[in-house]
Design a protein around this motif. Structure first.
Motif, PDB file in Angstrom:
ATOM      1  N   ALA A 127       0.830  -1.209   0.000  1.00 26.10           N
ATOM      2  CA  ALA A 127       0.000   0.000   0.000  1.00 26.10           C
ATOM      3  C   ALA A 127       0.866   1.260   0.000  1.00 26.10           C
ATOM      4  CB  ALA A 127      -0.938  -0.004   1.199  1.00 26.10           C
ATOM      5  N   ALA A 128       1.995   1.220   0.711  1.00 28.30           N
ATOM      6  CA  ALA A 128       2.899   2.376   0.722  1.00 28.30           C
ATOM      7  C   ALA A 128       3.466   2.620  -0.675  1.00 28.30           C
ATOM      8  CB  ALA A 128       4.026   2.155   1.732  1.00 28.30           C
ATOM      9  N   LEU A 129       3.840   1.548  -1.376  1.00 27.65           N
ATOM     10  CA  LEU A 129       4.328   1.694  -2.752  1.00 27.65           C
ATOM     11  C   LEU A 129       3.210   2.177  -3.668  1.00 27.65           C
ATOM     12  CD1 LEU A 129       6.521  -1.514  -3.046  1.00 27.65           C
ATOM     13  CD2 LEU A 129       7.321   0.867  -3.046  1.00 27.65           C
ATOM     14  N   ASP A 130       2.022   1.637  -3.457  1.00 24.24           N
ATOM     15  CA  ASP A 130       0.866   2.055  -4.247  1.00 24.24           C
ATOM     16  C   ASP A 130       0.610   3.545  -4.042  1.00 24.24           C
ATOM     17  OD1 ASP A 130      -1.518   2.238  -5.653  1.00 24.24           O
ATOM     18  OD2 ASP A 130      -2.675   1.053  -4.232  1.00 24.24           O
ATOM     19  N   ARG A 131       0.665   3.980  -2.814  1.00 26.63           N
ATOM     20  CA  ARG A 131       0.419   5.406  -2.527  1.00 26.63           C
ATOM     21  C   ARG A 131       1.516   6.289  -3.123  1.00 26.63           C
ATOM     22  NH1 ARG A 131       0.898   8.792   2.858  1.00 26.63           N
ATOM     23  NH2 ARG A 131      -0.285  10.597   2.195  1.00 26.63           N
ATOM     24  N   ALA A 143      -4.932   1.567  -6.083  1.00 26.44           N
ATOM     25  CA  ALA A 143      -5.975   2.083  -5.187  1.00 26.44           C
ATOM     26  C   ALA A 143      -5.892   3.591  -5.010  1.00 26.44           C
ATOM     27  CB  ALA A 143      -5.897   1.400  -3.830  1.00 26.44           C
ATOM     28  N   PHE A 144      -4.719   4.156  -5.170  1.00 25.21           N
ATOM     29  CA  PHE A 144      -4.574   5.601  -5.006  1.00 25.21           C
ATOM     30  C   PHE A 144      -4.743   6.355  -6.325  1.00 25.21           C
ATOM     31  CE2 PHE A 144      -2.793   3.801  -1.234  1.00 25.21           C
ATOM     32  CZ  PHE A 144      -3.249   4.655  -0.248  1.00 25.21           C
ATOM     33  N   ARG A 145      -4.986   5.606  -7.392  1.00 25.49           N
ATOM     34  CA  ARG A 145      -5.312   6.221  -8.676  1.00 25.49           C
ATOM     35  C   ARG A 145      -6.770   5.962  -9.034  1.00 25.49           C
ATOM     36  NH1 ARG A 145      -2.742   4.761 -14.381  1.00 25.49           N
ATOM     37  NH2 ARG A 145      -1.886   3.169 -13.044  1.00 25.49           N
ATOM     38  N   ASN A 146      -7.202   4.732  -8.870  1.00 23.73           N
ATOM     39  CA  ASN A 146      -8.581   4.361  -9.184  1.00 23.73           C
ATOM     40  C   ASN A 146      -9.075   3.365  -8.128  1.00 23.73           C
ATOM     41  OD1 ASN A 146     -11.014   3.593 -10.306  1.00 23.73           O
ATOM     42  ND2 ASN A 146     -10.211   3.573 -12.393  1.00 23.73           N
ATOM     43  N   PRO A 147      -9.497   3.858  -6.958  1.00 25.33           N
ATOM     44  CA  PRO A 147      -9.852   2.965  -5.851  1.00 25.33           C
ATOM     45  C   PRO A 147     -11.024   2.024  -6.164  1.00 25.33           C
ATOM     46  CG  PRO A 147     -10.320   5.258  -5.282  1.00 25.33           C
ATOM     47  CD  PRO A 147      -9.613   5.265  -6.596  1.00 25.33           C
ATOM     48  N   ARG A 148     -12.033   2.505  -6.837  1.00 24.95           N
ATOM     49  CA  ARG A 148     -13.196   1.657  -7.114  1.00 24.95           C
ATOM     50  C   ARG A 148     -12.804   0.439  -7.953  1.00 24.95           C
ATOM     51  NH1 ARG A 148     -17.725   1.272 -10.731  1.00 24.95           N
ATOM     52  NH2 ARG A 148     -19.592   0.747  -9.559  1.00 24.95           N
ATOM     53  N   ARG A 149     -12.083   0.683  -9.024  1.00 23.51           N
ATOM     54  CA  ARG A 149     -11.661  -0.415  -9.894  1.00 23.51           C
ATOM     55  C   ARG A 149     -10.749  -1.390  -9.145  1.00 23.51           C
ATOM     56  NH1 ARG A 149      -8.143   1.065 -14.996  1.00 23.51           N
ATOM     57  NH2 ARG A 149      -6.686   1.472 -13.324  1.00 23.51           N
ATOM     58  N   THR A 150      -9.850  -0.850  -8.345  1.00 24.64           N
ATOM     59  CA  THR A 150      -8.916  -1.697  -7.597  1.00 24.64           C
ATOM     60  C   THR A 150      -9.652  -2.602  -6.623  1.00 24.64           C
ATOM     61  OG1 THR A 150      -7.172  -0.049  -7.788  1.00 24.64           O
ATOM     62  CG2 THR A 150      -6.939  -1.692  -6.041  1.00 24.64           C
ATOM     63  N   TRP A 151     -10.561  -2.022  -5.824  1.00 30.97           N
ATOM     64  CA  TRP A 151     -11.235  -2.831  -4.799  1.00 30.97           C
ATOM     65  C   TRP A 151     -12.227  -3.802  -5.407  1.00 30.97           C
ATOM     66  CZ3 TRP A 151      -7.833  -3.101  -1.605  1.00 30.97           C
ATOM     67  CH2 TRP A 151      -7.120  -1.994  -1.160  1.00 30.97           C
ATOM     68  N   ILE A 152     -12.806  -3.470  -6.559  1.00 30.10           N
ATOM     69  CA  ILE A 152     -13.656  -4.441  -7.246  1.00 30.10           C
ATOM     70  C   ILE A 152     -12.819  -5.626  -7.709  1.00 30.10           C
ATOM     71  CG2 ILE A 152     -14.999  -4.854  -9.364  1.00 30.10           C
ATOM     72  CD1 ILE A 152     -16.183  -2.037  -8.967  1.00 30.10           C
ATOM     73  N   ALA A 153     -11.654  -5.353  -8.287  1.00 28.01           N
ATOM     74  CA  ALA A 153     -10.764  -6.432  -8.742  1.00 28.01           C
ATOM     75  C   ALA A 153     -10.314  -7.299  -7.571  1.00 28.01           C
ATOM     76  CB  ALA A 153      -9.561  -5.848  -9.470  1.00 28.01           C
ATOM     77  N   VAL A 154      -9.972  -6.667  -6.455  1.00 26.00           N
ATOM     78  CA  VAL A 154      -9.542  -7.417  -5.268  1.00 26.00           C
ATOM     79  C   VAL A 154     -10.698  -8.264  -4.733  1.00 26.00           C
ATOM     80  CG1 VAL A 154      -8.779  -7.202  -2.868  1.00 26.00           C
ATOM     81  CG2 VAL A 154      -7.674  -5.845  -4.655  1.00 26.00           C
ATOM     82  N   ALA A 155     -11.891  -7.691  -4.665  1.00 31.12           N
ATOM     83  CA  ALA A 155     -13.053  -8.426  -4.148  1.00 31.12           C
ATOM     84  C   ALA A 155     -13.416  -9.612  -5.035  1.00 31.12           C
ATOM     85  CB  ALA A 155     -14.246  -7.487  -4.001  1.00 31.12           C
TER      86      ALA A 155
END
Length: 104
Positions: A17-21, A27-39
């Motif tokens: 997450a630190a690298l992502d941020r 998640a720090f560019r497109n959180p909705r798409r990221t969390w949908i993919a993770v889910a």
């Protein structure tokens, strides 16, 4: 030491997450798409685990590093956390690779 495995997963996720941020990869560019993919990925792998457990392919081994809490037979509480971490790591890695190739 009970819980050490879960702690290692959470610390690893914090590092990703630190690298992502820092680089605004997923998640720090497109959180909705990221969390949908993770889910979706986590749900897929949990179904995969359920099939493996039902057929006797997957069994929980004994380890002092696990908390000892099971969500279902042979499904420790650490498993969905690990699967979510694995999916998040895959998304961040993919975005990092795409970012690298686009910059060249």
């Amino acid at each position: 030491m009970p819980g050490l495995y879960l702690l290692a997963i959470l610390l690893s996720a914090a590092g990703v997450a630190a690298l992502d941020r820092r680089f605004r990869l997923a998640a720090f560019r497109n959180p909705r798409r990221t969390w949908i993919a993770v889910a979706v990925g986590t749900a897929f792998f949990l179904v995969w685990d359920a099939v493996g457990i039902a057929t006797g392919v997957f069994v929980k081994g004994g380890s002092d590093l696990l908390l000892g809490l099971d969500l279902a037979p042979h499904l420790p509480v650490e498993e969905p956390v690990f699967l979510a971490f694995l999916c998040y790591l895959a998304v961040v890695s993919w975005e990092a690779a795409m970012s690298f190739t686009e910059s060249r």
